[in-house]
Design an enzyme around this catalytic site. Structure first.
Site, PDB file in Angstrom:
ATOM      1  N   ASP A 274      40.280  51.662  33.135  1.00 26.59           N
ATOM      2  CA  ASP A 274      41.700  52.153  33.725  1.00 26.59           C
ATOM      3  C   ASP A 274      42.741  51.654  32.643  1.00 26.59           C
ATOM      4  O   ASP A 274      42.261  52.213  31.121  1.00 26.59           O
ATOM      5  CB  ASP A 274      41.880  50.619  34.341  1.00 26.59           C
ATOM      6  CG  ASP A 274      42.582  51.241  35.555  1.00 26.59           C
ATOM      7  OD1 ASP A 274      43.573  50.461  36.794  1.00 26.59           O
ATOM      8  OD2 ASP A 274      43.743  51.746  35.107  1.00 26.59           O
TER       9      ASP A 274
HETATM   10  C1  GLC Z   1      46.316  52.391  37.358  1.00 24.79           C
HETATM   11  C2  GLC Z   1      45.147  51.769  38.218  1.00 24.79           C
HETATM   12  C3  GLC Z   1      44.146  52.837  38.583  1.00 24.79           C
HETATM   13  C4  GLC Z   1      44.691  54.184  38.684  1.00 24.79           C
HETATM   14  C5  GLC Z   1      45.561  54.182  37.065  1.00 24.79           C
HETATM   15  C6  GLC Z   1      45.614  55.668  36.873  1.00 24.79           C
HETATM   16  O1  GLC Z   1      46.770  51.439  37.018  1.00 24.79           O
HETATM   17  O2  GLC Z   1      44.591  50.971  38.127  1.00 24.79           O
HETATM   18  O3  GLC Z   1      43.949  52.526  39.878  1.00 24.79           O
HETATM   19  O4  GLC Z   1      43.781  55.568  38.473  1.00 24.79           O
HETATM   20  O5  GLC Z   1      45.911  53.661  36.916  1.00 24.79           O
HETATM   21  O6  GLC Z   1      46.722  56.177  37.804  1.00 24.79           O
END
Ligand code: GLC
Length: 736
Positions: A274
């Site tokens: 993430d």
């Molecule tokens: C965010 C979220 C995740 C998302 C990622 C990219 O912090 O936790 O669900 O896909 O960043 O935007």
């Protein structure tokens, strides 16, 4: 075809693609390309950057494998041109975006989609999202979110499918199928990304990113089944979660990412972190610094690094120091390149800048979004005032009645509010509308307009009050410790009530709110989890009675925030609540020492929730009768067959959700008091009956037991066919 057959078909179709001749051919192409790559070029593939034009020089230098958050076709083509024509080996980048519940045409938030209990409409929504997003050049979405959620304080309950593993799995597989289609190389396909692996929804206190304490058994029995179903169904990628499980952050969790995902499940997809979840292992106290975090992430099995910049900064050094092997790098790069070949990016790296105009907001897309919104709204209360068929003049009031951006819900980066149909706009086509907002927005405490609202209601035949949450009040990092309607919304409902006219409340929110006190002040309540672009038209159809509500709760609705976490599939405890417990105000003033009730409940709010999982009303009534088992003694290789007669005993056509639950009475570990195993949406005319037939292979009663084996344990079971998780009369059966 009931859900399970469809589910099996989906799994077979998609998993076949992973080991077909085409798969072998791709592996050969990957091998040939890998043989030409330098270690720096390999590391570059493992690096994802956010942006477009700003990444071009890094892309041209071979330091970027993927870009995120770029949605302009021209800009994407410019970045892709730098990759294909300027980098030494011309490896295209893969473009990702959070396309969570639609790209331009916005569907209900995933929790609303789960309320439909209709995998087919959810798959259709994902297909629409893929067609629109891929037209802009996006070929990878960070969806479906599969996190089981039992605590509505957590703002991200909005993005998942609620508290039940079976529903979660069906919804997740439907989205994977919709995004990926039958062939990832089809230009309208997008790679799905199952997230957040794992246990993210169990954040302590519902506080986002917080610690989780999940045993391996609970992980396997509750939090992982949807991931396993989606992995088996061919999900192309997976995202690690921010949280730690019992002290080990998922992004550095070798048990999760290698022992389980690769060795036990045999999953061949690509793992991405993430956003900076690798770097966040420093804050967790699991990594000394970014270099150490990088070492831990790569060695745990993470292929691509989203925005920590650790991979591109430290892997070469760590390989030289012998802390990361080139074997690990090759494993990661192989997964990344395979995905790019499967998507056809080498053959078709560019996107037609005119393509979006041909597909965005297409009539069939809007129709699908409306159908999903129609099926997702849940009727919680109706003392007969709905549908508003006879009313001619209605008051429309409340901060969510005409909020085109807010009704789209969380994670709506690319939905354009100008395309939204709000409830106010739609209701104006059916009624003579008096419009008195009453409040400026959900958190507005200014009650100076409420008298005007009461007066306006007095001039109407009925009133419809739209309350709830703005989009920003749920979603990532937006946990709440108080789930009552914000601001003066409850006062607004009371002000309308004072007119003495019929009051319909429509809640538009991203989570289950504690609305018990508001229920008392209305005649009917519809609950619409942010219903998306076509939410207004759908709600008008339901209010007018053109369609009967059919949504069901994918999460328990609690009476007070103090009851959280609460979920239907709980264990029984040694002292389950009897329902006859002494409540706070009944306790004698001079009560002597005693363990009142001696059961598991709250002195002040009792035990039960406000509404149970699976609950929802329609504009008709239904009876369940002649429930019978084909046999009640089964072997482990048998199929439990349950029949039931369902009759529409009301006066309107409506759709009932018949639900099949089981309970394993005694196990080597205690088992939940109920588990959803099948459901079926059944539409019947007034007076019409249907004979339902459910088939449940005994093998699906398996669970991870005291010996950590996935087995069916012989013994006594109960089975219900019921309208929700708290109703019905069970039948007994035995597994030998
Ligand atoms: C965010 C979220 C995740 C998302 C990622 C990219 O912090 O936790 O669900 O896909 O960043 O935007």
């Amino acid at each position: 075809m009931n859900n399970i057959i469809k589910f099996a078909a989906i799994s077979t179709a998609l998993s076949f693609a992973a080991c077909s001749p085409a798969g072998d051919q791709i592996d050969r192409k990957v091998d040939e390309l890998m043989a030409k790559m330098t270690i720096e070029e390999k590391i570059g593939q493992m690096n994802q950057l956010s942006g477009g034009y700003n990444t071009i020089e890094d892309v041209a230098a071979g330091r970027v494998g993927s870009i995120h958050n770029c949605v302009d076709a021209e800009e994407i083509n410019a970045v892709q041109k730098a990759a294909v024509e300027r980098s030494r080996l011309g490896i295209p980048v893969i473009v990702s975006r959070d396309v969570i519940h639609g790209f331009r045409t916005i569907f209900p938030i995933p929790l609303g989609q789960a309320s439909t209990f209709d995998p087919a409409i959810v798959e259709q929504g994902a297909r629409v999202a893929a067609v629109e997003a891929s037209a802009a050049g996006i070929r990878w979405t960070f969806s479906p979110m599969l996190d089981i959620a039992r605590d509505p304080r957590w703002g991200r309950v909005a993005e998942g499918s609620g508290e039940d593993p079976y529903l979660d799995a069906l919804m997740g597989v439907a989205m994977v199928k919709g995004y990926q289609g039958d062939d990832l190389s089809d230009p309208t396909s997008m790679a799905a990304c199952i997230k957040h692996f794992a246990g993210y929804g169990a954040a302590e206190g519902g506080r986002d990113y917080n610690s989780t304490m999940i045993s391996e058994r609970s992980l396997r029995n509750t939090y992982l089944p949807a991931f396993k179903a989606c992995a088996d169904a061919g999900a192309a990628t997976l995202m690690t979660s921010f949280n730690e499980i019992d002290g080990i952050p998922s992004t550095g969790n070798t048990f999760l990412l290698k022992d389980l995902l690769r060795d036990e499940w045999g999953w061949k997809g690509m793992v991405v972190t993430d956003w900076n979840s690798s770097g966040e292992m420093i804050a967790h106290g699991f990594a000394k610094d970014l270099k150490h975090a990088t070492e831990l992430s790569v060695n745990a099995g993470v292929d691509m690094d989203m925005m920590s910049h650790g991979y591109v900064s430290y892997i070469a050094e760590l390989v030289k120091e012998g802390k990361i092997s080139e074997k690990e790098i090759d494993r990661a790069v192989r997964n990344i390149l395979r995905l790019k070949f499967e998507l056809g990016l080498f053959e078709n790296p560019y996107v037609d800048p005119q393509a979006s105009a041909k597909v965005d907001y297409a009539p069939e897309h809007l129709a699908a979004a409306k159908q999903c919104a129609l099926e997702s709204a849940i009727l919680l209360k109706n003392n007969g005032v709905l549908p508003l068929e006879k009313a001619r003049t209605i008051l429309v009031t409340g901060p969510l009645a005409d909020a085109p951006y807010e009704q789209l819900g969380t994670w709506t980066f690319d939905g354009q509010p100008e395309h939204t149909v709000t409830p106010l706009q739609a209701l104006r086509k059916d009624y003579n509308v008096i419009w008195e907002p009453g409040l400026g927005y959900s958190r507005d405490k200014n009650t100076s307009n409420l008298a005007k609202v009461t007066a306006a209601a007095s001039r109407a035949d009925a009133a419809v009050v739209f309350v709830g949450e703005e989009a920003i009040l749920s979603g990532e990092a937006h946990s709440l410790s108080d789930l009552n309607l914000q601001g003066a919304q409850s006062e607004l409902i009371k002000a309308v009530r004072r007119s003495g006219k019929p009051v319909v409340v429509v809640v538009i929110a991203g989570r289950p709110l504690t609305i018990e006190r508001d229920l008392e002040n209305c005649d009917a309540m519809l609950y619409a989890f942010h219903p998306g672009t076509m939410g207004g038209e759908a709600l008008a159809d339901l209010i007018k009675g053109r369609v009967s509500p059919s949504g069901r709760l994918p999460m328990t609705f609690i009476r007070t925030v103090g009851q959280a976490p609460f979920y239907y599939n709980h264990n029984n405890s040694g002292r389950p609540c009897s329902g006859n417990e002494t409540l706070l105000n009944d306790i004698p003033i001079t009560a002597g020492q005693t363990s009142l009730g001696c059961t598991s409940y709250y002195l002040d709010s009792g035990y039960g929730p406000l509404f149970p999982f699976g609950y929802g009303l329609t504009y008709s009534t239904f009876s369940y009768s002649d429930i019978a088992l084909e046999k009640n003694v089964l072997s482990k290789n048998d199929v439990l067959r349950v029949k039931c007669r369902l009759t529409n005993t009301g006066s309107r056509k409506a759709t009932e959700l018949a639900q099949l639950y089981v309970r394993d009475l005694v196990g080597s570990v205690v088992r939940p008091v109920r588990e959803l195993k099948r459901f079926e949406r059944v539409t019947l005319e007034p007076g019409q009956s249907a004979e339902l037939s459910f088939e449940l292979p005994v093998s699906e009663l398996a669970f991870w037991n005291a010996d950590m084996e996935y087995v069916v344990e012989p013994g006594d079971f109960m089975v219900w066919v019921a309208p929700d998780s708290d109703s019905g009369t069970p039948l007994d059966f035995k597994v030998e």
